[in-house]
Design a protein around this motif. Structure first.
Motif, short mmCIF file in Angstrom:
data_model
loop_
_atom_site.label_atom_id
_atom_site.label_comp_id
_atom_site.label_asym_id
_atom_site.label_seq_id
_atom_site.Cartn_x
_atom_site.Cartn_y
_atom_site.Cartn_z
N ALA A 154 1.53 6.25 3.24
CA ALA A 154 2.28 7.50 3.38
C ALA A 154 1.55 8.66 2.73
CB ALA A 154 3.68 7.34 2.78
N ARG A 155 0.95 8.39 1.57
CA ARG A 155 0.20 9.45 0.90
C ARG A 155 -1.02 9.88 1.71
NH1 ARG A 155 0.16 9.43 -5.63
NH2 ARG A 155 2.32 8.84 -5.86
N ILE A 156 -1.73 8.90 2.23
CA ILE A 156 -2.93 9.21 3.03
C ILE A 156 -2.54 10.04 4.24
CG2 ILE A 156 -4.69 8.18 4.51
CD1 ILE A 156 -4.86 5.86 2.49
N GLU A 157 -1.45 9.65 4.89
CA GLU A 157 -1.03 10.36 6.10
C GLU A 157 -0.59 11.80 5.76
OE1 GLU A 157 -1.65 9.59 9.06
OE2 GLU A 157 -0.79 11.50 9.69
N ALA A 158 0.10 11.97 4.64
CA ALA A 158 0.52 13.32 4.23
C ALA A 158 -0.68 14.20 3.95
CB ALA A 158 1.43 13.24 2.99
N HIS A 159 -1.70 13.64 3.31
CA HIS A 159 -2.92 14.41 3.04
C HIS A 159 -3.61 14.77 4.36
CE1 HIS A 159 -3.91 14.07 -1.44
NE2 HIS A 159 -2.70 13.59 -1.31
N GLU B 47 -7.90 3.21 0.36
CA GLU B 47 -7.65 2.26 1.44
C GLU B 47 -6.13 2.05 1.48
OE1 GLU B 47 -11.15 -0.86 1.88
OE2 GLU B 47 -10.27 -0.87 -0.12
N ALA B 48 -5.58 2.10 2.67
CA ALA B 48 -4.12 1.99 2.80
C ALA B 48 -3.70 0.54 2.66
CB ALA B 48 -3.67 2.56 4.14
N GLN B 49 -3.49 0.11 1.38
CA GLN B 49 -3.17 -1.30 1.16
C GLN B 49 -1.68 -1.57 1.08
OE1 GLN B 49 -5.72 -1.95 -2.20
NE2 GLN B 49 -7.25 -2.97 -0.94
N ASP B 50 -0.88 -0.50 0.94
CA ASP B 50 0.56 -0.70 0.98
C ASP B 50 1.21 0.53 1.60
OD1 ASP B 50 0.88 1.30 -1.01
OD2 ASP B 50 0.67 -0.19 -2.59
N ALA B 51 2.51 0.46 1.81
CA ALA B 51 3.22 1.52 2.52
C ALA B 51 3.19 2.84 1.75
CB ALA B 51 4.67 1.09 2.78
#
Lengths: 173, 173, 173
Positions: C45-50, C37-41
Motif C-alpha cells: 500500500a505504501r509503495i502504491e501510494a508513493h 520490495e512489496a513483501q506484505d500488504a
C-alpha cells in the motif's frame, strides 16, 4: 567562566566524534570524563572503540556517579563528559535523586576554570514507550538536557554526523 | 488572519513552556485549550504541573475531541492548544476519522480572529515500532503535523529547551 | 561530479515528497530507484501510494540490494533513491556486510554522471530499544547516514514537512 558546550543528537549521529574534536581544539591535553562502566560485552566494545578513536594527549577519569567531583577535581585541561544520559541511568540505578544531582551539575558549570564539553542523547522523539520506567527515564533525560542546555554557552545538535548550532542560533526567537 | 504558530519537539524538550511564553506575550488574557483528559494518576499529575506553571490570566477550556469548536467559540484572547498528538489519540480512541477532523482543523486556521499556538510531539524519529497500531499512530501524527505546519505562519522545533525556528528559516530551500 | 543530496527525517516527516520535488526540478525525466520490495500488504500500500503521487516522467528501477549497480547503470536522468534505511534492512536480512556495501556506495557517489537524491530515516532519537537486533540496526543506520552525509553535497532534515538544510548551513561550526 570557562567555555561550556552541550552536544546532543540521536544514537550514532556523530556526537562523540564532534565533541572530541571540539575538546582537542582547546588544548594539547584533554581529559575524558567517562560516565560509562563496562558492565557487559556490548558496552565494553563501545568503550574500547571510543578509546581507540581518541589519540594521545587524552587521560581518562571515570565518573559513573560523582560527575561534579570529577569536574571540580580536574586541572586546566579541557574536559569531555561522555555522556549525560548514561550518568542519568547510573543515578537512577543507584537510587540517587537525579534532580538534586542535576541541579548540582548546573551550579558547577559556572565555577569551572577549564572548558567542558558535555555529550548527551536525544531519546524523546520516538513513540511513547509502553514501559512506565522507560517513560520516566525519557522524561528525566529531557528535563536534564534542558537544564544543562540552559547553563552552557553553546548547544549543538548533530544530524547524520553534521553539527548544527542551536544555541546561539539566528533562527531562535 | 490572526497569527498561527506550531511548536513541535520531542518529549520534555520544552515545547509547552515555550508555547506558553509565546501566548503570554500576545495579551494579558489567554485561553488554554486542553486536549488532555485526566484518565490516570500519571496524566493527572502532568496536567496539574502544567496548570501550576501557568500564572493568572489563563482560563482553561477542555477540548478532547471538538478542537475546532473550541477554537471557533473563543473570543479575542490568544489560545494555546496543548497538544495535537493527544487530540489525535483521542480521535482514534473515539473511532473518529482523524483525516477528516485534521482537514477541518486546517480549514479553521485561516478564519481565526485571535492568535493560536499549537503544541505537538515528534514521535517518528525512533526505531520502527513492532506494534502495528503504534506504527499507524506515528504515521498519522507525522501526517497531521505536516498538515498543520503547512497551514500556520511559523513553526518551531524545540531542542533541549531551545526553540529553533524552521518556518520561515534561512536554511529552507 | 553531479549534484548529490541526502534527505533525512522521521517517519512521515515529508522526506519523500520533498526529495521527489528536488528530482523533478532537475529534469523532465527521472528515475525512481526503489529499495522496497512489496513483501506484505502494508508495504504494498505504501509503495502504491508513493507511485501514485509521482507523476509521468518517472521510470522505476528496483534495487533492493544492488544499489550501486542501479546507480551506475542509469543514464543522464536524475535519480531518487528511496530509501537507504530499507536498503540497509535488506542487506542485513540477506546477510551481506553492510559496512562494505556502504563504503562501496560512498565511493560510487563522486563518479555519478547524473544527479542523485537519497532519502533516509532518522531512527536513533527514541528510547534505546530493548531488543539487541533493533539496537544494532539503529546503530548501523546512524553510521550509514553519517557516511552518506559526508559524501554528498547537501543534506536536508525534514521537520513536519519543512525541509531544513543542515549541510551546508550557517550555524555549522
Amino acid at each position: 567562566m570557562s567555555k561550556s558546550i552541550l552536544v546532543t543528537g540521536g544514537a550514532r549521529s556523530g556526537k562523540s566524534a564532534f565533541a572530541e574534536g571540539l575538546v582537542e581544539a582547546m588544548g594539547p591535553q584533554a581529559v575524558y570524563v567517562a560516565t560509562a562502566e563496562a558492565q557487559d560485552a556490548e558496552m565494553a566494545a563501545r568503550i574500547e572503540a571510543h578509546r581507540a578513536r581518541r589519540g594521545d594527549g587524552w587521560t581518562t577519569r571515570e565518573a559513573p556517579l560523582d560527575l561534579v567531583g570529577a569536574l571540580d577535581a580536574t586541572d586546566g585541561a579541557p574536559r569531555l563528559v561522555d555522556c549525560l544520559t548514561l550518568w542519568l541511568s547510573n543515578l537512577i540505578f543507584a537510587e540517587r535523586d537525579w534532580e538534586v544531582e542535576g541541579r548540582a551539575l548546573v551550579e558547577a558549570v559556572p565555577r569551572q576554570s577549564a572548558p567542558v564539553v558535555f555529550v548527551t542523547n536525544e531519546v524523546g522523539s520516538g513513540i511513547v514507550p509502553e514501559n512506565a520506567l522507560a517513560r520516566a527515564y525519557r522524561d528525566a533525560a529531557g528535563q536534564l538536557n534542558q537544564m544543562i542546555a540552559a547553563a552552557v554557552d553553546d548547544v549543538y545538535l548533530t544530524v547524520s554526523g553534521i553539527p548544527v548550532r542551536v544555541k546561539p542560533n539566528d533562527n531562535a526567537i
